[in-house]
Design a protein around this motif. Structure first.
Motif, PDB file in Angstrom:
ATOM      1  N   ILE A 367     -13.361  51.876  -6.970  1.00  0.00           N
ATOM      2  CA  ILE A 367     -12.333  51.631  -5.942  1.00  0.00           C
ATOM      3  C   ILE A 367     -12.994  51.492  -4.576  1.00  0.00           C
ATOM      4  O   ILE A 367     -12.696  50.580  -3.803  1.00  0.00           O
ATOM      5  N   GLN A 368     -13.932  52.403  -4.288  1.00  0.00           N
ATOM      6  CA  GLN A 368     -14.547  52.411  -2.953  1.00  0.00           C
ATOM      7  C   GLN A 368     -15.420  51.188  -2.711  1.00  0.00           C
ATOM      8  O   GLN A 368     -15.679  50.832  -1.556  1.00  0.00           O
ATOM      9  N   LEU A 369     -15.868  50.537  -3.772  1.00  0.00           N
ATOM     10  CA  LEU A 369     -16.673  49.320  -3.585  1.00  0.00           C
ATOM     11  C   LEU A 369     -15.835  48.161  -3.047  1.00  0.00           C
ATOM     12  O   LEU A 369     -16.361  47.083  -2.795  1.00  0.00           O
ATOM     13  N   GLY A 370     -14.554  48.361  -2.912  1.00  0.00           N
ATOM     14  CA  GLY A 370     -13.741  47.353  -2.231  1.00  0.00           C
ATOM     15  C   GLY A 370     -12.742  46.625  -3.101  1.00  0.00           C
ATOM     16  O   GLY A 370     -12.119  45.664  -2.666  1.00  0.00           O
ATOM     17  N   GLU A 371     -12.573  47.077  -4.336  1.00  0.00           N
ATOM     18  CA  GLU A 371     -11.612  46.456  -5.249  1.00  0.00           C
ATOM     19  C   GLU A 371     -11.841  44.949  -5.371  1.00  0.00           C
ATOM     20  O   GLU A 371     -10.951  44.135  -5.161  1.00  0.00           O
ATOM     21  N   TYR A 459     -10.101  61.010  -3.825  1.00  0.00           N
ATOM     22  CA  TYR A 459      -9.593  59.987  -4.747  1.00  0.00           C
ATOM     23  C   TYR A 459      -8.237  59.467  -4.277  1.00  0.00           C
ATOM     24  O   TYR A 459      -7.957  58.261  -4.335  1.00  0.00           O
ATOM     25  N   ALA A 460      -7.377  60.383  -3.814  1.00  0.00           N
ATOM     26  CA  ALA A 460      -6.025  59.971  -3.409  1.00  0.00           C
ATOM     27  C   ALA A 460      -6.082  58.934  -2.290  1.00  0.00           C
ATOM     28  O   ALA A 460      -5.422  57.882  -2.362  1.00  0.00           O
ATOM     29  N   TYR A 461      -6.888  59.183  -1.257  1.00  0.00           N
ATOM     30  CA  TYR A 461      -6.948  58.232  -0.143  1.00  0.00           C
ATOM     31  C   TYR A 461      -7.739  56.975  -0.518  1.00  0.00           C
ATOM     32  O   TYR A 461      -7.457  55.888  -0.010  1.00  0.00           O
ATOM     33  N   SER A 462      -8.729  57.116  -1.419  1.00  0.00           N
ATOM     34  CA  SER A 462      -9.446  55.929  -1.898  1.00  0.00           C
ATOM     35  C   SER A 462      -8.484  55.030  -2.665  1.00  0.00           C
ATOM     36  O   SER A 462      -8.447  53.812  -2.469  1.00  0.00           O
ATOM     37  N   SER A 463      -7.712  55.644  -3.553  1.00  0.00           N
ATOM     38  CA  SER A 463      -6.772  54.883  -4.372  1.00  0.00           C
ATOM     39  C   SER A 463      -5.717  54.197  -3.502  1.00  0.00           C
ATOM     40  O   SER A 463      -5.336  53.054  -3.750  1.00  0.00           O
ATOM     41  N   ALA A 464      -5.246  54.922  -2.486  1.00  0.00           N
ATOM     42  CA  ALA A 464      -4.208  54.352  -1.610  1.00  0.00           C
ATOM     43  C   ALA A 464      -4.775  53.206  -0.775  1.00  0.00           C
ATOM     44  O   ALA A 464      -4.236  52.093  -0.779  1.00  0.00           O
TER      45      ALA A 464
END
Lengths: 565, 47
Positions: A367-371, A459-464
């Motif tokens: 997710i953090q790699l930028g989707e 994870y929550a803020y990464s996912s959002a």
């Protein structure tokens, strides 16, 4: 890991690629307005909206039209959720959704995130599920694809003044791509055992004599677009792990196919639109490499099992099965996990909170790699092209030439705008996570101690912000603080990225298209693919490495030291 | 949920126990965000 498991993974990926190739040609034809078999319906939409589909829009007009459409979607969905208690198709008599949760859910579905701080079967009426959430599943996916098509057009020719018509793109993508695919996949899901009914929930008596309520509803067709549109919001709270939402290994394989086929096809469609198919294959190769790498790490980590469980005498042959469904097995869970987080889908068929620390690290990092691996429908492609521009800029610095991509010079303005876009994710994720880890009102939402608790918040803020929507688990998300800040994170992650990205499209479109020369850096070979992968890893990965070191990486070492959380 | 009597339907009852001002604030936050993004689009023109 077993060879049978890898054979399952290979089979599903082969089915995705086999379908993506013809679908890419079809998407390019839809983008060019050559697909017209629903022309009367299309014209009816234009007439109702007073739209002239032939009227081109500049990047700002296109962006403002998109913002207006999404603002209207937010208002309508918020109103529907708040008023569902007095609206029809509510056989269970659910009350209206409370304000903070309605705000979060409306933003969530408008931004294609589908973060859910509720369980659908315990909160949502059938009307909210169908007319609210499912409609937004279509529209948010179509928005992403429309923006990606506009971005592709910018590279297709020189001296362009407009990028197409947003409303026409939205209608065409919905009518000709999303609806037909969703119809076919939805029927297949019904055949596989998913419910599709307006009946009340069933009342059953268990073998012990206890009363049990079995939730039903119009599940199958919502699940179809949930995957095809890389939305990910489950009809049920446990998402694709629920026996009615993931009834079999075959249904799981079809779900993985559904949330991968359009993002991969979009990469190939890019090659068709710009007139050089090799460019699309280069993007696809990078995407596929990350998907395979992520799958391998999850599969290896989970198949190896939890050392503390093994020390207690648990048979290591099955690996770590905590939080997983036996009917799916390790291989399909690993592939589902890597594809759902790499593709910004967010559906889950296992609970990440129960994964080993390394298994849980992969979805977080993807997710953090930028989707963009392969990313959401449309969003993955335009995100990837922003990374491509940064990669050619880096290559240009190395050889001392003005960077160019597909005959378009990439200059200071485009790089400044690209940096504005790619900095959104780290600023939002790390900013909100840092504040939430020191505010008592937010810390109260964390279930577990130590690095595992940090991972839950990160994870929550990464996912959002990544518009993924999957949950790590263990976090109480339905609080005013979490609902509001996660809502803002989703909105920033989507729209604060899109605006500078569209400005880049406008700037690139206006430039002349230069012919390739002997000094042109080829952007379709393995050298460029490697450079692009490196830029994604460095720009995406390094920014989050300190946070990851304090979360899943620290937890991994502590686990092998005999400490668990 | 109690059955609603249409003749006595009032907005606060329709929306539950929460104050209607909260709805207005959250809607303003959402719509304001989109307005901000529109302004951002004009700002990006200056880059």
């Amino acid at each position: 890991m077993t060879s049978l498991g890898w054979a399952q993974i290979a089979l599903v990926l082969a089915a995705i690629l086999a379908a993506a190739i013809p679908l890419a040609r079809y998407i390019a034809a839809v983008a060019a307005g050559r697909v017209t078999f629903l022309a009367p319906v299309e014209r009816a939409f234009y007439a109702a909206g007073g739209i002239d589909p032939a009227r081109g829009m500049g990047w700002r007009g296109y962006t403002l039209a998109m913002l207006a459409a999404n603002a209207a979607g937010f208002l309508l969905l918020y109103a529907l959720l708040r008023l569902q208690g007095v609206l029809p198709f509510n056989p269970q008599g659910f009350d209206g959704i409370p304000p903070f949760l309605a705000f979060n859910t409306a933003i969530s579905f408008v931004t294609n995130t589908n973060w859910q701080a509720y369980s659908g079967e315990a909160a949502m009426s059938y009307l909210s599920q169908m007319a609210g959430l499912t409609v937004q599943n279509f529209l948010s996916a179509a928005t992403g694809m429309a923006l990606a098509l506009a971005f592709c057009r910018a590279f297709a020719a020189g001296g362009l003044r407009d990028l197409g018509n947003f409303w026409a793109d939205l209608v065409r993508v919905t009518l000709y791509i999303l609806l037909p695919l969703a119809l076919v996949v939805g029927v297949a899901f019904v055949a596989m055992g998913m419910p599709q009914t307006f009946a009340r929930y069933a009342e059953a008596t268990t073998l012990e004599g206890a009363a049990q309520t079995v939730p039903l509803g119009p599940v199958a067709f919502q699940v179809a677009i949930k995957h095809l549109g890389t939305n990910g919001g489950g009809f049920f709270g446990t998402n694709s792990a629920h026996p009615f939402e993931g009834p079999s290994a075959l249904a799981t394989a079809l779900q993985i196919w559904s949330h991968q086929v359009i993002p991969f096809a979009m990469a190939l469609a890019f090659g068709h639109i710009v007139g050089d198919r090799r460019q699309g294959w280069a993007l696809l190769a990078v995407m596929l490499a990350f998907v395979l790498g992520g799958t391998w790490i999850v599969y290896a980590a989970e198949a190896a099992g939890n050392p503390l469980h093994i020390a207690l005498g648990v048979d290591p042959a099955a690996g770590n099965m905590e939080g997983k469904e036996v009917r799916f097995g390790q291989a399909l869970v690993a592939l589902f996990t890597a594809t759902t987080t790499g593709a910004s889908n967010g559906a889950v068929n296992a609970m990440f909170d129960s994964f080993t620390p390394l298994g849980g690290l992969v979805p977080l990092f993807l997710i953090q790699l930028g989707e963009v691996l392969p990313g959401g429908v449309g969003a993955g492609l335009y995100g990837m092209i922003v990374f491509v521009l940064l990669a050619v800029f880096v290559a240009g610095l190395m050889v001392g030439r003005t960077p160019e991509y597909l005959g378009k010079k990439v200059q200071a303005r485009e790089i400044k705008l690209a940096m504005l876009a790619v900095l959104v994710l780290p600023a939002v994720i790390l900013g909100f996570t840092a504040v939430s880890l020191v505010l008592p009102v937010a810390v109260a939402s964390i279930q577990d101690q130590g690095p595992h608790g940090l991972s839950e918040m990160l994870y929550a803020y990464s996912s959002a912000a990544g518009n993924n929507g999957s949950a790590f688990g263990g976090l109480t998300a339905d609080t005013p603080w979490m609902n509001t800040t996660l809502g803002i994170a989703m909105a920033l992650g989507r729209f604060a990225y899109i605006v500078p990205m569209m400005a880049i499209a406008g700037s690139i479109a206006a430039k002349p298209k230069l012919a390739a020369s002997t000094g042109t850096f080829p952007t379709h070979g393995p050298l460029f693919a490697g450079l692009l992968a490196g830029v994604i890893l460095i720009l995406g990965g390094l920014q989050f490495m300190p946070a990851l070191a304090l979360g899943p990486i620290a937890e991994h070492f502590l686990l092998f030291a005999g400490k668990t959380f | 949920m109690e059955p609603l009597r249409t003749g006595r339907l009032r907005l606060p009852r329709l929306l539950g126990r929460e104050p209607p001002m909260l709805d207005l604030l959250l809607l303003a936050l959402g719509v304001g965000f989109f307005g901000l993004m529109a302004a951002y689009a004009f700002g990006c023109e200056q880059v």
